[in-house]
Every structure is written in structure tokens, then in C-alpha cells.
Scaffold this active site. Structure first.
Site, PDB file in Angstrom:
ATOM      1  N   ASP A   1      -7.700 -13.765  35.979  1.00 41.27           N
ATOM      2  CA  ASP A   1      -8.774 -12.966  36.577  1.00 41.27           C
ATOM      3  C   ASP A   1      -9.503 -13.724  37.689  1.00 41.27           C
ATOM      4  O   ASP A   1      -9.556 -13.259  38.827  1.00 41.27           O
ATOM      5  CB  ASP A   1      -9.768 -12.547  35.482  1.00 41.27           C
ATOM      6  CG  ASP A   1     -10.822 -11.601  36.024  1.00 41.27           C
ATOM      7  OD1 ASP A   1     -10.512 -10.823  36.954  1.00 41.27           O
ATOM      8  OD2 ASP A   1     -11.965 -11.637  35.536  1.00 41.27           O
TER       9      ASP A   1
ATOM     10  N   ALA B   1     -11.298   0.853  39.867  1.00 43.32           N
ATOM     11  CA  ALA B   1     -10.764   2.022  40.581  1.00 43.32           C
ATOM     12  C   ALA B   1     -11.875   2.802  41.284  1.00 43.32           C
ATOM     13  O   ALA B   1     -11.631   3.489  42.282  1.00 43.32           O
ATOM     14  CB  ALA B   1      -9.993   2.930  39.620  1.00 43.32           C
TER      15      ALA B   1
ATOM     16  N   ALA C   1      -9.561   2.378  35.631  1.00 41.42           N
ATOM     17  CA  ALA C   1     -10.365   1.186  35.364  1.00 41.42           C
ATOM     18  C   ALA C   1     -11.617   1.209  36.230  1.00 41.42           C
ATOM     19  O   ALA C   1     -11.698   1.934  37.215  1.00 41.42           O
ATOM     20  CB  ALA C   1      -9.535  -0.064  35.657  1.00 41.42           C
TER      21      ALA C   1
ATOM     22  N   LYS D   1      -4.854  -7.575  41.156  1.00 42.70           N
ATOM     23  CA  LYS D   1      -4.528  -8.938  40.744  1.00 42.70           C
ATOM     24  C   LYS D   1      -5.067  -9.180  39.338  1.00 42.70           C
ATOM     25  O   LYS D   1      -6.022  -8.507  38.967  1.00 42.70           O
ATOM     26  CB  LYS D   1      -5.050  -9.977  41.748  1.00 42.70           C
ATOM     27  CG  LYS D   1      -6.448  -9.763  42.341  1.00 42.70           C
ATOM     28  CD  LYS D   1      -7.651  -9.763  41.482  1.00 42.70           C
ATOM     29  CE  LYS D   1      -7.977 -10.911  40.610  1.00 42.70           C
ATOM     30  NZ  LYS D   1      -9.254 -10.708  39.859  1.00 42.70           N
TER      31      LYS D   1
END
Ligand code: NAG
Ligand code: NAG
Length: 370
Positions: A188, A19, A16, A103
Site C-alpha cells: 500500500d 473509486a 472501493a 496499485k
């Protein structure tokens, strides 16, 4: 860790966007090194490695399993969509990998419980990826809130976290796909609001939660914007608003009987690249004296220096805990799992309140109250 070197060897499962930040953080953090990445195809993983200039020593896998099977991986960072967390975090723990989980940690409390139970059963460290918790500014702000002389007793916390990623995102991004990130804006950005509120009250769960009317959903039923109030038996109150529909806001305000604290960038300091983060604090002792031009002195700006970006500090802290388990023979530090779980308890309560047509959800019984 079978090796006798002193670094925690990280694998990343899922390439992602976030990352990229973590790859850099792992390379900067002392005692941490990236050794493997895995994506759903080896092409994707190779492209990620190439695009981000990862060293050739980093092993590139075309599946998540291979990262978990790699005996030289001590810990994994998991930035996968939320719906996949329970499966992969549990599997990682069962392979005796320490788990740094992005998260929101799970779709609901029963999922995070499965993750935490797997970590406990396998003696591995758990931490979620809420980076701002690790900035030294956070500790300084806690000192302000704890200063009863200047701040008094906490009365109210308010947090508003929003950004407006545009119409394309609202229909196509994984953060608004029910089967991937079904918590939408609540998971989010609401995660940050709820974490900040709980942080301000020393992680004491509220006794009740009431969502505010006006939740906006997309066509697939995923939350794009919502808010809630949280209540404690002693009268403390918190409110938050989280949204994918408004201009960027990372606001946190805490009001005490004698003072207040506020900032507009609690998630990532605006001045992070200059090596510090600020917050504003005022107290009744700052009221103007006679003859002063201002009716009230301006709030005090506190600048808190940080040698490293908060994500580097997060990786360093996680690595320190992992080392204590692996080399120090210690037990995993449980407090990070506890704060993740409490955050998820409130996320679930807000969602339940919305689903029940804005009814108050009581959180006074059972495990939730602990
Ligand atoms: C790195 O590991 C060594 C050996 O375990 C330890 O002495 C040192 O404190 C660690 N450094 C950091 C920054 O954690
Ligand atoms: C938790 O979420 C998962 C995935 O959405 C769902 O299958 C499960 O039923 C939920 N559990 C509870 C207790 O809500």
C-alpha cells in the site's frame, strides 16, 4: 471503440473508496466518460451510484463480468483488492478493455507478468494508478535532479510514507488481510516509496536490496511496517520506511553531490486544492556570503501550478494513450507497464529479504535486471 465519438468510455469494477475519486476524475478529464460500474451485488453498485450522484446514464451491474461484457466499455478502472488483480485485469484485457489498475498492481512479479502479457497479446493499454506521477510538479522535480550544475550526481534517495489508521484497521481492513492484500503496508505505502526511488534513478533497478530489521507483522502475518535499503553498483543508495503505525508522512528526499531536493507531500500535494504543488531545493551556490545573517540561505520553494488534480491528469493521459490506440491506429505505450513491473520487482525483493531473515537479495540476473 466501435463508436465514432472521441471519448474513452470507462467502466469501474469494484466500488472501493478510491473509486469515488476516480469517478470524479473521469468526469473532469477531457475525452473520458464513465458509462458503467459493477460490484458484487447490484444493490452495492446502485448504492455507490446514488451516494456519489452518478448520472442515470451510467449502467449499474451486479457483477464485474457484466462490465467486461459491455460492448460500450472501452477501458476499465480496477480498484479491487490486490489478490484479485491478476484474474480481473487479465480477463479485462482478454475482452479488449484497456486497463487502469490500482496499485499495488499484483501480489508478485509473476502475476504482473501475466497481466502485462495479456495486455500485450490483446493490444490494450496498461497503466497503474500511481497518481503523483502525473502531477506537473513531478516533471519539474525531475528537471532539478537532472541539472548536474546545481544538483550534481545523485547520491541518496530516502522516502518515508506512513499513516496511522488505528487498531480497528490493523485487524479488519482489507489492506491487512492475507487473502486480499497480503502485501500490507509494503504494497500500500511501500509501493509509493519504491516508485519514488526508482523515478529518481530514472528507473534503473538496484543491483541489490536489503530489508531493514524490525518489520512489524499483524497476527495474520501481514506487514504493518517495514523498510529497506537499495544499492546500485555505482554507489548510489536509497532507503525507505513504510508503515501503518506512524503519523502521516509522505516524505521524499534526494541528495546530490551539489544540491538536494525534498518535500513532505509527494503523494498528494498539500496545496492541491489551491492549484499547485511545492517542493524545496537547495544547492551549494546558495551558501551564505560574508555579511549575510543566515549561515546558509533557506532552501528555495518551487511552486508548480496545475490546472487539474493529479488524478484527473492521470485519467486524461491514460485516455490519450487509449485514443491513440483506438483511433490513431497506434500501439499501446509500454513504458507504464515497465515502471509498474520494476516497482513490483523491488517489492518482491524486499519481501524476500524479510522472509530470508534480512539477507541481501541480488537483482542482477535475468529479466529483473532489464
Ligand atoms: C479529445 O479528442 C479529440 C479527437 O480525437 C482530440 O482532437 C483532442 O485532442 C482530445 N483532447 C484531449 C484533451 O486529449
Ligand atoms: C505469486 O502470488 C500468488 C498469489 O499469492 C501465488 O499463488 C504464487 O505462487 C506467487 N508466485 C510466485 C512465483 O511467488
Amino acid at each position: 471503440m466501435a463508436n465514432d465519438q472521441t471519448t474513452v468510455r470507462f467502466g469501474i469494477i469494484g466500488c472501493a473508496q478510491i473509486a469515488i475519486k476516480l469517478c470524479k476524475a473521469i468526469s473532469r478529464a477531457p475525452n473520458a466518460t464513465l458509462v458503467a460500474i459493477g460490484s458484487r451485488s447490484v444493490e452495492k453498485a446502485s448504492k455507490f451510484a446514488g451516494d456519489n450522484g452518478l448520472p442515470e446514464t451510467v449502467r449499474v451491474y451486479g457483477s464485474y463480468e457484466e462490465v467486461l461484457e459491455d460492448g460500450e466499455v472501452d477501458a476499465v478502472y480496477v480498484p479491487l483488492p490486490t489478490a484479485l488483480h491478476v484474474k480481473w485485469a487479465v480477463m479485462a484485457a482478454e475482452k479488449r478493455k484497456h486497463v487502469l489498475l490500482e496499485k499495488p498492481v499484483a501480489m508478485n512479479v509473476s502475476e504482473i507478468d501475466r497481466i502485462l502479457e495479456a495486455c500485450e497479446a490483446n493490444g490494450v493499454q496498461f497503466m497503474d494508478g500511481t497518481m503523483w506521477m502525473h502531477h506537473p510538479r513531478t516533471q519539474k522535480m525531475k528537471e532539478v535532479l537532472s541539472d548536474t550544475q546545481r544538483f550534481g550526481q545523485l547520491q541518496l534517495v530516502h522516502s518515508c510514507v506512513a499513516y496511522n489508521p488505528g487498531p480497528q484497521f490493523l485487524t479488519h481492513n482489507i489492506r491487512v488481510k492475507p487473502e486480499l492484500d497480503g502485501l500490507g503496508a509494503l504494497g500500500d505505502v511501500g509501493w509509493y516509496c519504491i516508485r519514488a526511488i526508482l523515478w529518481a534513478v530514472d528507473f534503473q533497478l538496484p543491483t541489490s536490496v536489503l530489508a531493514l530489521p524490525g518489520t512489524v507483522h499483524n497476527d495474520a502475518g501481514v506487514i504493518l511496517s517495514c523498510g529497506a535499503s537499495l544499492h546500485w553498483a555505482d554507489g548510489r543508495l536509497a532507503t525507505f520506511h513504510c508503515s501503518f503505525l506512524s503519523y502521516l508522512s509522505f516524505d521524499l528526499t534526494a541528495l546530490g553531490t551539489k544540491g538536494c531536493l525534498r518535500l513532505h507531500d509527494f503523494i498528494v500535494p498539500f496545496d492541491e486544492n489551491f492549484g499547485y504543488g511545492s517542493f524545496w531545493e537547495a544547492s551549494q551556490v546558495d551558501f551564505a556570503k560574508q555579511g549575510d545573517k543566515r549561515w546558509c540561505s533557506e532552501p528555495n520553494q518551487h511552486k508548480v501550478e496545475s490546472e487539474e488534480a493529479q488524478e484527473v491528469l492521470m485519467v486524461a493521459e491514460f485516455s490519450r494513450l487509449v485514443e491513440a490506440v483506438e483511433r490513431g491506429g497506434g500501439k499501446p505505450e509500454k513504458s507504464w507497464g515497465v515502471v509498474s513491473r520494476k516497482t513490483q520487482v523491488v517489492v518482491d525483493a524486499v519481501r524476500e529479504s524479510i522472509e530470508r531473515g534480512y539477507k541481501t537479495v541480488e537483482l542482477i540476473t535475468g529479466k529483473s535486471a532489464s
